[in-house]
Design an enzyme around this catalytic site. Sequence first.
Site, short mmCIF file in Angstrom:
data_model
loop_
_atom_site.label_atom_id
_atom_site.label_comp_id
_atom_site.label_asym_id
_atom_site.label_seq_id
_atom_site.Cartn_x
_atom_site.Cartn_y
_atom_site.Cartn_z
N ASN A 50 0.91 -1.27 -0.15
CA ASN A 50 -0.02 -0.13 -0.07
C ASN A 50 0.94 1.12 0.05
O ASN A 50 1.50 1.36 1.12
CB ASN A 50 -0.90 0.04 1.30
CG ASN A 50 -1.59 1.42 1.50
OD1 ASN A 50 -1.80 1.85 0.53
ND2 ASN A 50 -2.17 1.58 2.67
N LYS A 106 -0.02 4.26 -0.34
CA LYS A 106 -0.59 5.50 0.57
C LYS A 106 -0.47 6.61 -0.51
O LYS A 106 -0.55 6.78 -1.72
CB LYS A 106 0.03 5.85 1.92
CG LYS A 106 0.18 4.58 2.70
CD LYS A 106 0.19 4.66 4.08
CE LYS A 106 0.36 3.51 4.87
NZ LYS A 106 0.48 3.74 6.25
N HIS A 113 -9.12 1.03 5.11
CA HIS A 113 -8.05 1.15 5.74
C HIS A 113 -7.98 1.95 7.01
O HIS A 113 -8.77 2.85 6.92
CB HIS A 113 -6.84 1.61 4.80
CG HIS A 113 -5.54 1.81 5.41
ND1 HIS A 113 -5.05 2.60 6.14
CD2 HIS A 113 -4.44 0.71 5.07
CE1 HIS A 113 -3.70 2.27 6.42
NE2 HIS A 113 -3.37 1.34 5.89
N GLU A 133 -6.29 4.41 8.00
CA GLU A 133 -6.18 5.87 7.82
C GLU A 133 -7.62 6.42 7.28
O GLU A 133 -8.31 7.61 7.39
CB GLU A 133 -5.11 6.23 6.83
CG GLU A 133 -3.70 5.74 7.64
CD GLU A 133 -2.56 5.50 6.65
OE1 GLU A 133 -2.70 5.59 5.63
OE2 GLU A 133 -1.72 5.09 7.53
N GLU A 141 -5.31 -5.32 10.64
CA GLU A 141 -3.96 -4.16 10.73
C GLU A 141 -4.22 -3.39 12.17
O GLU A 141 -4.91 -2.58 12.14
CB GLU A 141 -4.05 -3.08 9.68
CG GLU A 141 -3.82 -3.90 8.23
CD GLU A 141 -3.08 -2.85 7.44
OE1 GLU A 141 -2.02 -3.02 6.71
OE2 GLU A 141 -3.91 -1.61 7.03
N GLY A 148 2.86 1.77 10.54
CA GLY A 148 3.82 2.99 10.43
C GLY A 148 4.69 3.52 11.66
O GLY A 148 5.26 4.23 11.98
N SER A 197 3.93 -2.49 10.07
CA SER A 197 5.28 -2.28 10.31
C SER A 197 5.95 -3.80 9.92
O SER A 197 6.74 -4.36 10.21
CB SER A 197 5.75 -2.25 11.67
OG SER A 197 5.41 -0.82 11.88
C1 PEP Z 1 -0.52 0.06 5.77
O1 PEP Z 1 -0.37 1.18 5.33
O2 PEP Z 1 -1.28 -0.98 5.65
C2 PEP Z 1 0.80 -0.69 6.82
C3 PEP Z 1 0.52 -1.68 7.38
O3 PEP Z 1 1.73 0.42 6.82
P1 PEP Z 1 2.98 -0.01 7.42
O4 PEP Z 1 3.59 -1.08 6.86
O5 PEP Z 1 4.12 1.16 6.98
O6 PEP Z 1 3.07 -0.11 8.90
#
Ligand code: PEP
Length: 256
Positions: A13, A15, A99, A101, A171, A177, A217
Amino acid sequence: MTQSKRRRVIAGNWKMFKTQAETRAFFAAFNPSVAGVTDCDIVIAPPSINIPAAAAATKGTHIAISSQNHYWEKEGAFTGEISAGMVVEAGCRYAIIGHSERRHIFGETNEMVFKKTKSALAAGLTPIVCIGEMLADRQAGRTENICQTQFQGSVGALTPEEFSRILVAYEPVWAIGTGHTATPEIAAAVHGFVRQCAAEMFSAGHAAAIRILYGGSVKPDNIQGLMAQVEIDGVLVGGASLDPKSFATIVKDWQR
Ligand code: PEP
């Protein structure tokens, strides 16, 4: 659950990162390094405006492109929005929906996630429906309650046939992040719980078949531990998917 026959999925992803030129440069480096990989589905979700560039750069490969968001109506006076049909036409086969976000910055509710999932399915996309608790929820022991509510509200009213066409991404918001990955055991326990919810909402067969990805992460140095868990059918990767070398390592090293 014994050794899973579910096909693994490694999804990235991006973003709101990468220009068109950077999109082309990424695939010029990434495509050759994953050309021989056939044992998992590879998906990348660029910003909407770069979907055509990503689709063109992956034509003839087995890398699939995903949207990060869409609106549930087919067309209309919805300034700034794009439809599921439009992202299909632009070259997407998958759709990330709900997601964290989108949920926490843009106020998406379970009802909105449900409508987006329905419209993605109607357009022929494979939805990747995201759920996950915030740090305060985990600390208060509400992880299962939050995940169950989001899962039920986001996909519980799908038909059994529709449900069999979705992917779920667990998630935990506290891991996105932040560099704080859930341990493989923590992630697997929630995946097992979500699978149990799927059995109660649909059937044991649906629960056994649904692919549940972990996100938060994920990096080249933790992919193997996560994927060693039978409950973890793949990963949704944010930051580490932006670098062709690191994402190719994740795609190639998950089962070594
Ligand atoms: C994501 O954006 O879905 C995500 C898991 O980000 P990151 O891997 O940077 O934690």
